[in-house]
Design a protein around this motif. Structure first.
Motif, PDB file in Angstrom:
ATOM      1  N   ARG A   1      17.782  14.428  49.680  1.00  0.00           N
ATOM      2  CA  ARG A   1      18.114  15.729  49.135  1.00  0.00           C
ATOM      3  C   ARG A   1      16.855  16.470  49.210  1.00  0.00           C
ATOM      4  N   LEU A   2      17.232  17.831  48.894  1.00  0.00           N
ATOM      5  CA  LEU A   2      16.032  18.738  48.706  1.00  0.00           C
ATOM      6  C   LEU A   2      15.751  18.833  47.154  1.00  0.00           C
ATOM      7  N   LEU A   3      14.525  19.140  46.820  1.00  0.00           N
ATOM      8  CA  LEU A   3      14.459  19.237  45.409  1.00  0.00           C
ATOM      9  C   LEU A   3      14.308  20.813  44.940  1.00  0.00           C
ATOM     10  N   GLY A   4      14.478  21.004  43.546  1.00  0.00           N
ATOM     11  CA  GLY A   4      14.122  22.344  43.365  1.00  0.00           C
ATOM     12  C   GLY A   4      15.622  22.959  42.768  1.00  0.00           C
ATOM     13  N   GLU A   5      15.418  23.883  41.780  1.00  0.00           N
ATOM     14  CA  GLU A   5      16.589  24.620  41.070  1.00  0.00           C
ATOM     15  C   GLU A   5      17.600  25.302  42.117  1.00  0.00           C
ATOM     16  N   ASN A   6      17.086  26.040  42.886  1.00  0.00           N
ATOM     17  CA  ASN A   6      17.862  26.696  44.029  1.00  0.00           C
ATOM     18  C   ASN A   6      17.720  26.058  45.373  1.00  0.00           C
ATOM     19  N   ALA A   7      17.408  24.890  45.467  1.00  0.00           N
ATOM     20  CA  ALA A   7      17.306  24.131  46.706  1.00  0.00           C
ATOM     21  C   ALA A   7      18.682  24.236  47.359  1.00  0.00           C
TER      22      ALA A   7
ATOM     23  N   GLU B   1      11.308   6.729  45.387  1.00  0.00           N
ATOM     24  CA  GLU B   1      11.304   8.039  45.961  1.00  0.00           C
ATOM     25  C   GLU B   1      10.101   8.763  46.632  1.00  0.00           C
ATOM     26  N   TRP B   2      10.123   8.859  47.840  1.00  0.00           N
ATOM     27  CA  TRP B   2       8.924   9.719  48.482  1.00  0.00           C
ATOM     28  C   TRP B   2       9.229  10.959  48.590  1.00  0.00           C
ATOM     29  N   VAL B   3       8.561  12.080  47.901  1.00  0.00           N
ATOM     30  CA  VAL B   3       8.799  13.251  47.977  1.00  0.00           C
ATOM     31  C   VAL B   3       7.705  14.063  48.853  1.00  0.00           C
ATOM     32  N   LEU B   4       8.215  14.483  50.063  1.00  0.00           N
ATOM     33  CA  LEU B   4       7.399  15.233  50.836  1.00  0.00           C
ATOM     34  C   LEU B   4       7.780  16.814  51.358  1.00  0.00           C
ATOM     35  N   PRO B   5       6.451  17.566  51.256  1.00  0.00           N
ATOM     36  CA  PRO B   5       7.019  18.734  51.388  1.00  0.00           C
ATOM     37  C   PRO B   5       7.128  19.098  53.108  1.00  0.00           C
ATOM     38  N   THR B   6       8.091  20.024  53.353  1.00  0.00           N
ATOM     39  CA  THR B   6       8.437  20.459  54.707  1.00  0.00           C
ATOM     40  C   THR B   6       7.333  21.082  55.127  1.00  0.00           C
ATOM     41  N   SER B   7       7.117  20.909  56.749  1.00  0.00           N
ATOM     42  CA  SER B   7       6.049  21.475  57.063  1.00  0.00           C
ATOM     43  C   SER B   7       6.300  22.824  58.181  1.00  0.00           C
ATOM     44  N   GLY B   8       7.265  23.435  57.604  1.00  0.00           N
ATOM     45  CA  GLY B   8       7.626  24.804  58.291  1.00  0.00           C
ATOM     46  C   GLY B   8       6.411  25.724  58.532  1.00  0.00           C
ATOM     47  N   THR B   9       6.347  26.533  59.504  1.00  0.00           N
ATOM     48  CA  THR B   9       5.219  27.273  59.871  1.00  0.00           C
ATOM     49  C   THR B   9       5.322  28.796  59.136  1.00  0.00           C
ATOM     50  N   SER B  10       6.165  28.818  58.267  1.00  0.00           N
ATOM     51  CA  SER B  10       6.175  29.734  57.294  1.00  0.00           C
ATOM     52  C   SER B  10       6.969  29.865  56.136  1.00  0.00           C
ATOM     53  N   GLY B  11       6.897  30.617  55.093  1.00  0.00           N
ATOM     54  CA  GLY B  11       7.617  30.426  53.891  1.00  0.00           C
ATOM     55  C   GLY B  11       6.873  29.226  52.797  1.00  0.00           C
ATOM     56  N   PRO B  12       7.387  29.047  51.700  1.00  0.00           N
ATOM     57  CA  PRO B  12       6.750  28.054  51.032  1.00  0.00           C
ATOM     58  C   PRO B  12       7.413  26.815  51.189  1.00  0.00           C
ATOM     59  N   PRO B  13       6.812  25.574  51.177  1.00  0.00           N
ATOM     60  CA  PRO B  13       7.463  24.393  51.631  1.00  0.00           C
ATOM     61  C   PRO B  13       8.569  23.983  50.478  1.00  0.00           C
ATOM     62  N   LYS B  14       9.593  23.406  51.162  1.00  0.00           N
ATOM     63  CA  LYS B  14      10.574  22.785  50.261  1.00  0.00           C
ATOM     64  C   LYS B  14      10.329  21.407  50.007  1.00  0.00           C
ATOM     65  N   LEU B  15      10.710  20.671  49.169  1.00  0.00           N
ATOM     66  CA  LEU B  15      10.325  19.145  48.720  1.00  0.00           C
ATOM     67  C   LEU B  15      11.642  18.483  49.225  1.00  0.00           C
ATOM     68  N   ALA B  16      11.366  17.506  50.242  1.00  0.00           N
ATOM     69  CA  ALA B  16      12.433  16.538  50.438  1.00  0.00           C
ATOM     70  C   ALA B  16      12.064  15.207  50.056  1.00  0.00           C
TER      71      ALA B  16
END
Lengths: 452, 81
Positions: free
Chosen positions: A319-325, A136-151
């Motif tokens: 999927r996205l990772l995180g408790e409240n993803a 599994e490759w886990v990549l942070p999203t690259s949005g221009t604002s907000g903390p990154p999500k992990l995909a």
């Protein structure tokens, strides 16, 4: 392509030959990976592990990825700029039990079962080879604002848009630890040529020199990367046959500027995101995409919901990772991209992000839409549009502009640009102030920075 | 330039930019009859803040907002000691 299980399989499709991945300071010969490892004989200690990969150098990241794919259970691909806090948060989300790092990495303080430095002076692997698994490759999203999500991706979802191609010598302005750069890394490994990468803090002129000398045929970056390349005056040092833009809206002025600078090149703008994967690429020289694509069922299905683009695609993250993803897809299996679309005639145009709207007395303004108009005005190379607080309307539109040439009378030039913009925009969208700046900052992902 | 001249000049600039026709700018002209809309006022207030460093609208209560051109000018005039 879908059957390719690991990066090593990708490389061996056309053989390692004399192919390499080169940064300014390092050259990785792909043939070396047949017998050598950046972890030497210790590499098997990563077998089945969930690995945080945090290194400063892009060549190190490339070497570690080639080695870890198929060996580790998960790889978290940390962007170079991540601090100790971001790394620790990511490590917790992937339930990390291993770390691949360099001396400079703040991740070195992580407590894990296995921690090995990435060494570019590679050493023999040793006798035992662990069985190949689907990583599994886990990549942070690259949005221009907000903390990154992990995909979470797999190699199969990442290479879904990569077609067989003749020899391509690649270079990219991107960091390969971002989705856009990773696509180019994978294209280079799956192809027949080499890959040239930029180095941190390397002046753009030096990179273009190196790319030109290497005979690069295919080159990618964000519209902001390319605008800066044109602004540098060093664009004539490269002669790519193919130019790819992604990561931001490619407006007509960006496409026209590149077509003028590189008349022989095929210029394509791709729409992709870490969450949705590569959705499509457009090479007809126009911004946006044909409205009839909304009717297509393959390779990607698209629909508009309240002005925002949703896509259904096998190239998306799992999927996205995180408790409240949040859920990655809606009940119909579509990813909500958050990218707002306006349909005009036979064309769909990207106008901005759902969250980036400026509210001027109740009227909505997408900064990107105003930037596209400013960028098309004579003498403008780059612009950033933002909200300025107003006690009357809540907000008004203001802009910073990088001119192609310095100006003697900034106040008069500002008036001219505002007047010119006003002929193309309604009053509430027209910038009320324009400040001239020498440069505009980029995020680590190569996007125009929208903070501050 | 006096505060009065500055305010009147910026009103004319904004009106020209926004294609608004101004009646003669007398002190007793109600702002609502000046031909300027709320966007024009937002721009005007922003420009005057840039020029004077003051943003009296943000610190004032709505009941104290100027209603005429004359009141707008005095809104920006420095308070005498």
């Amino acid at each position: 392509m879908r059957d390719a299980l690991t990066l090593v399989d990708l490389i061996s499709r056309y053989g390692a030959g004399a192919r390499e991945i080169a940064t300014r300071d390092h050259r990785l010969a792909l043939v070396d990976f047949a017998s050598l490892s950046p972890f030497g004989a210790d590499r098997d200690r990563f077998a089945g592990r969930s690995v945080v990969l945090h290194v400063k150098d892009m060549a190190m990241a490339a070497a570690a990825l080639i080695e870890l794919d198929g060996l580790a259970r998960r790889i978290l691909l940390c962007p170079p700029g991540w601090d100790a806090h971001s790394v620790a948060r990511g490590a917790a989300l992937i339930e990390a039990d291993a770390l691949a790092y360099d001396e400079a990495s703040p991740a070195a303080a992580l407590i894990v079962d296995v921690a090995l430095p990435v060494r570019l002076a590679m050493a023999p692997r040793g006798g035992f080879d662990a069985p190949r698994i689907k990583t599994e490759w886990v990549l942070p999203t690259s949005g221009t604002s907000g903390p990154p999500k992990l995909a979470v991706h797999t190699l199969a979802t990442l290479v879904g848009a990569i077609a067989d191609a003749p020899l391509q010598e690649w270079a990219t302005f991107y960091d390969i630890r971002r989705y856009g750069g990773l696509q180019i890394f994978l294209r280079a490994l799956a192809g027949r040529g080499s890959l040239r990468l930029s180095s941190a803090n390397q002046p753009i002129e030096d990179f273009l020199d190196r790319v030109g000398a290497a005979g690069v045929t295919h080159m990618s970056g964000t519209p902001t990367h390319w605008r800066k390349a044109l602004l540098s005056g060093a664009a004539a040092r490269i002669a790519p046959g193919y130019i790819r833009l992604s990561g931001e809206i490619a407006d007509d002025s960006a496409l026209r500027g590149l077509a003028e600078a590189f008349p022989a090149a095929r210029i394509e703008h791709a729409y992709a995101s870490t969450e949705a994967g590569v959705v499509f690429a457009v090479d007809d020289g126009r911004a946006g995409f044909p409205v009839c694509w909304l009717e297509r069922r393959a390779p990607v299905e698209m629909r508009l919901v309240e002005g925002a683009l949703r896509v259904k695609t096998s190239r998306r993250a799992l999927r996205l990772l995180g408790e409240n993803a949040p859920d990655l897809v809606d009940e119909s299996g579509f990813v909500d991209t958050g990218d707002m679309i306006e349909v005009s005639g036979d064309r769909c145009y990207f106008v901005g992000r759902r969250g980036g709207i400026i509210n001027v007395g109740g009227a909505k303004v997408h900064p990107e839409e105003v930037e596209a108009v400013l960028n098309s005005l004579d003498g403008v190379r780059l612009s950033r549009v933002f909200a300025k607080a107003s006690p009357i309307t809540g907000a008004i539109v203001a802009a910073e502009v990088v001119l192609k040439a310095p100006v003697d009378e900034p106040r008069a030039r500002e008036r001219e640009l505002i007047a010119a913009a006003r002929t193309r925009l309604p009053a509430h969208m027209t910038p009320t102030r324009i400040r001239f700046v020498a440069d505009l900052p980029m995020t680590d992902a190569g996007k125009l920075s929208r903070h501050g | 330039m006096t505060t009065r001249e500055l305010v009147l000049q910026e009103i004319r600039v904004v009106a020209a930019e926004q294609d608004k026709t101004l009646p003669p700018l007398t002190d007793d002209l109600p702002l609502l009859e000046s031909g300027l809309d709320s966007l024009c006022f937002a721009i005007l207030v922003s420009r005057l803040e840039d020029a004077t460093g003051a943003d009296p609208f943000s610190s004032a209560k709505a009941s104290q907002f100027p209603r005429t051109v004359g009141e707008l000018v005095s809104f920006y005039e420095p308070v005498d000691a």
